[in-house]
Write an enzyme that holds these catalytic residues in place. Structure first.
Site, PDB file in Angstrom:
ATOM      1  N   SER A 132     -36.659  44.392  17.513  1.00 28.91           N
ATOM      2  CA  SER A 132     -37.215  43.570  16.510  1.00 28.91           C
ATOM      3  C   SER A 132     -38.255  42.728  17.306  1.00 28.91           C
ATOM      4  CB  SER A 132     -36.320  42.879  15.367  1.00 28.91           C
ATOM      5  OG  SER A 132     -36.890  41.975  14.615  1.00 28.91           O
TER       6      SER A 132
ATOM      7  N   TYR B  93     -43.691  42.652  13.715  1.00 29.49           N
ATOM      8  CA  TYR B  93     -44.086  41.764  12.643  1.00 29.49           C
ATOM      9  C   TYR B  93     -45.610  41.411  13.023  1.00 29.49           C
ATOM     10  CZ  TYR B  93     -39.339  41.314  10.500  1.00 29.49           C
ATOM     11  OH  TYR B  93     -38.129  41.610   9.943  1.00 29.49           O
TER      12      TYR B  93
ATOM     13  N   ARG C 110     -33.763  33.921  -0.601  1.00 32.57           N
ATOM     14  CA  ARG C 110     -32.556  34.378  -0.225  1.00 32.57           C
ATOM     15  C   ARG C 110     -31.737  33.211  -0.411  1.00 32.57           C
ATOM     16  NH1 ARG C 110     -34.401  37.189   5.328  1.00 32.57           N
ATOM     17  NH2 ARG C 110     -35.930  38.533   4.628  1.00 32.57           N
TER      18      ARG C 110
ATOM     19  N   LYS D 254     -43.392  50.482   7.822  1.00 40.51           N
ATOM     20  CA  LYS D 254     -41.930  50.618   7.134  1.00 40.51           C
ATOM     21  C   LYS D 254     -41.825  49.425   6.071  1.00 40.51           C
ATOM     22  CE  LYS D 254     -37.140  48.650   8.381  1.00 40.51           C
ATOM     23  NZ  LYS D 254     -37.077  47.518   7.825  1.00 40.51           N
TER      24      LYS D 254
ATOM     25  N   HIS E  98     -36.162  46.996   2.999  1.00 37.74           N
ATOM     26  CA  HIS E  98     -35.581  45.688   3.804  1.00 37.74           C
ATOM     27  C   HIS E  98     -33.974  45.589   3.547  1.00 37.74           C
ATOM     28  CE1 HIS E  98     -37.537  43.450   6.910  1.00 37.74           C
ATOM     29  NE2 HIS E  98     -36.459  42.555   6.826  1.00 37.74           N
TER      30      HIS E  98
ATOM     31  N   ARG F  91     -33.497  42.782   1.182  1.00 39.18           N
ATOM     32  CA  ARG F  91     -33.446  41.380   1.273  1.00 39.18           C
ATOM     33  C   ARG F  91     -34.800  40.732   1.041  1.00 39.18           C
ATOM     34  NH1 ARG F  91     -30.219  39.219   5.385  1.00 39.18           N
ATOM     35  NH2 ARG F  91     -31.832  38.246   6.581  1.00 39.18           N
TER      36      ARG F  91
ATOM     37  N   SER G  80     -32.032  51.536   4.245  1.00 41.20           N
ATOM     38  CA  SER G  80     -31.359  50.667   3.277  1.00 41.20           C
ATOM     39  C   SER G  80     -30.403  51.121   2.764  1.00 41.20           C
ATOM     40  CB  SER G  80     -32.471  50.294   2.323  1.00 41.20           C
ATOM     41  OG  SER G  80     -33.561  49.594   2.926  1.00 41.20           O
ATOM     42  N   GLY G  81     -29.148  50.879   3.081  1.00 44.90           N
ATOM     43  CA  GLY G  81     -27.983  51.451   2.318  1.00 44.90           C
ATOM     44  C   GLY G  81     -26.872  52.481   2.987  1.00 44.90           C
TER      45      GLY G  81
ATOM     46  N   ARG H  94     -26.931  46.774   8.859  1.00 46.20           N
ATOM     47  CA  ARG H  94     -26.047  46.096   8.739  1.00 46.20           C
ATOM     48  C   ARG H  94     -24.497  46.354   9.515  1.00 46.20           C
ATOM     49  NH1 ARG H  94     -28.308  44.889   3.714  1.00 46.20           N
ATOM     50  NH2 ARG H  94     -28.731  42.605   3.581  1.00 46.20           N
TER      51      ARG H  94
END
Length: 451
Positions: free
Chosen positions: A140, A164, A199, A308, A332, A335, A371-372, A394
């Site tokens: 990242s 980014y 958030r 992405k 994301h 998020r 995601s998931g 995560r």
């Protein structure tokens, strides 16, 4: 020697992802992460970070009510496998080919920032674990270690870079140049964070590590960015704000202590805050890019270029038309937008489009999923819907928080072991046999059936 042939001559079977289960049973020891169950894993990570709860919540939390995060995981219940019997699935593999490169599995470590919130060695743990397992690391831009140091820890392992997108073109080109020089082969541009989402978990405690110079170390090790801040880095010279003097980067990160240090006149923390503010103005500026601007990155990146944050079918088609090599279907991890479409439902729509499917089959376009993902069965469902690989997020961060490099490896080896076992138990030998064959592999149920 194949698994079946080894059994026939009473020899040790060759090592595979599924042989990890045998290793666990023979070892007679619980994993350092406490449990392979994703819910228990999350609970253990929360427990070990109880003195640093804000750091855990930074990783755990999502936008708004967290409805998108919940929906991401719930969506997998929409599909169920229909196993077939008396099929020889003794020899299995999870190999997949992405952009002409064969990988041992369809799993990549998702680009997640600020590992240093959860472990003093930061991204070096993930880089080392990825190398040990032969799993691609996606580094990242919001890391607490430099591109160079992560690459060194990753050794000969496969690695990609997530960009980014800075406001400054010279800075963008510098980051791309460094990534290429360090052996990052694929560039992923994250599109859904032109500004940060709402958030509450972080807002309730005003917890944003970048404002204190944590998670900006890709920037503080960049000569173009540091020159813009009045510091000249020559050759291999490193910045004291995150190049080699990582011992100065506070761990565990305590924003109150950082504020106190600045108020007491601490020059290092004062400079770090200024750098953090200015780096954030580059990569989370609120400037929204357009499709026309993709060409500038495409021009300066020779390897595969992936976008992405794609959720809409027409955006995936536009990515093809813009000369990109693939997309990551992702929200994301929930998020950014509360109430967004679950990523798996978006994957179903995108891979169901005839234009996309044709390009995939012809090898002209690649669909990744994020995601998931929590279990091996999730990976297989995503592959059956048309994804060519998945990004794990995560769960490996929870492994990092619990036991560093070892924790990450246990999480990844566990989920890939489950993936290979489930593949065989459903009557298949390889991912090629299920890829994009949703109706042949699964049945569609009412959402929430398993609850």
């Amino acid at each position: 020697m194949s698994f079946k042939a080894a059994l026939e001559v009473d020899q040790e079977v060759p090592e595979s992802w599924s042989s990890y289960m045998t290793t666990v049973y023979r070892g007679r020891k619980p994993p350092s992460i406490s449990s392979y169950d994703p819910e228990k894993l999350e609970a253990k990570a929360r427990e070990v970070t109880k003195k640093n709860e804000a750091a855990f919540l930074y990783v755990f939390g999502s936008a708004g009510s967290c409805s998108t995060d919940r929906a991401n995981r719930k969506a997998f219940e929409k599909w169920c496998f229909t196993p077939k019997m008396l099929i020889d699935a003794s020899d299995r593999n999870l190999e997949t080919t992405l952009f002409g490169v064969k990988y041992k599995s369809p799993l990549l470590l998702a680009p997640i920032g600020v590992h240093g919130l959860l472990h003093p060695e930061g991204e070096l743990c993930a880089a080392t674990a990825a190398n040990n397992m032969g799993v691609p690391l996606i580094m990242s831009t919001a890391a607490t270690r430099s591109l160079e140091d992560a690459a060194k820890a990753n050794g000969d392992g496969p690695r990609w870079y997530q960009l980014y997108w800075p406001r400054s073109e010279p800075l963008t080109l510098s980051l791309l140049s460094r990534a290429k020089a360090c052996g990052y082969t694929t560039c992923i541009i994250t599109l859904d964070t032109m500004c940060m989402g709402w958030r509450p978990y972080d807002l309730d405690t005003a917890y944003l590590p970048f404002n204190h110079g944590i998670g900006i170390q890709v920037g503080t090790s960049d000569p173009v960015f540091m020159q813009s801040q009045g510091t000249i880095l020559k050759g291999d010279q490193q910045s004291p704000y995150g190049g080699h003097e990582y011992s100065k980067i506070p761990y565990p990160f305590d924003p109150v202590a950082c504020d106190s240090a600045r108020e007491a006149g601490d020059e290092f923390h004062t400079s770090l805050k200024t750098l953090g503010r200015n780096w954030s103005r580059q990569i989370h500026s609120g400037l929204f890019r357009t499709w026309d601007e993709i060409a500038s990155v495409r021009k300066h990146w020779e390897g595969p270029l992936v976008l992405k944050g794609i959720l809409h079918v027409e955006d995936a088609v536009k990515a093809m038309e813009a000369g990109c090599d693939g997309v990551v279907v992702s929200n994301h991890g929930g998020r950014q937008v509360d109430g967004a479409i679950p990523a798996l439902i978006a994957l179903e729509k995108i891979c169901g489009d005839s234009r996309i499917r044709k390009a995939q089959i012809e090898g002209k376009f690649t669909i990744l999923f994020d995601s998931g993902i929590r279990r091996g069965s999730d990976i297989l469902k995503a592959i059956a819907l048309g994804a060519q690989a998945v990004l794990l997020g995560r769960p490996y961060m929870y492994g990092l928080a619990i036991s560093g490099t070892q924790g990450i490896e246990e999480v990844v080896r566990g989920i890939l072991c489950e993936t290979e076992l489930t593949l065989g138990l459903c009557g298949f030998n390889s991912l090629d046999e299920i890829w994009g064959k949703r109706e042949e592999v699964m049945d569609k149920l009412e959402l929430g059936f398993y609850n």
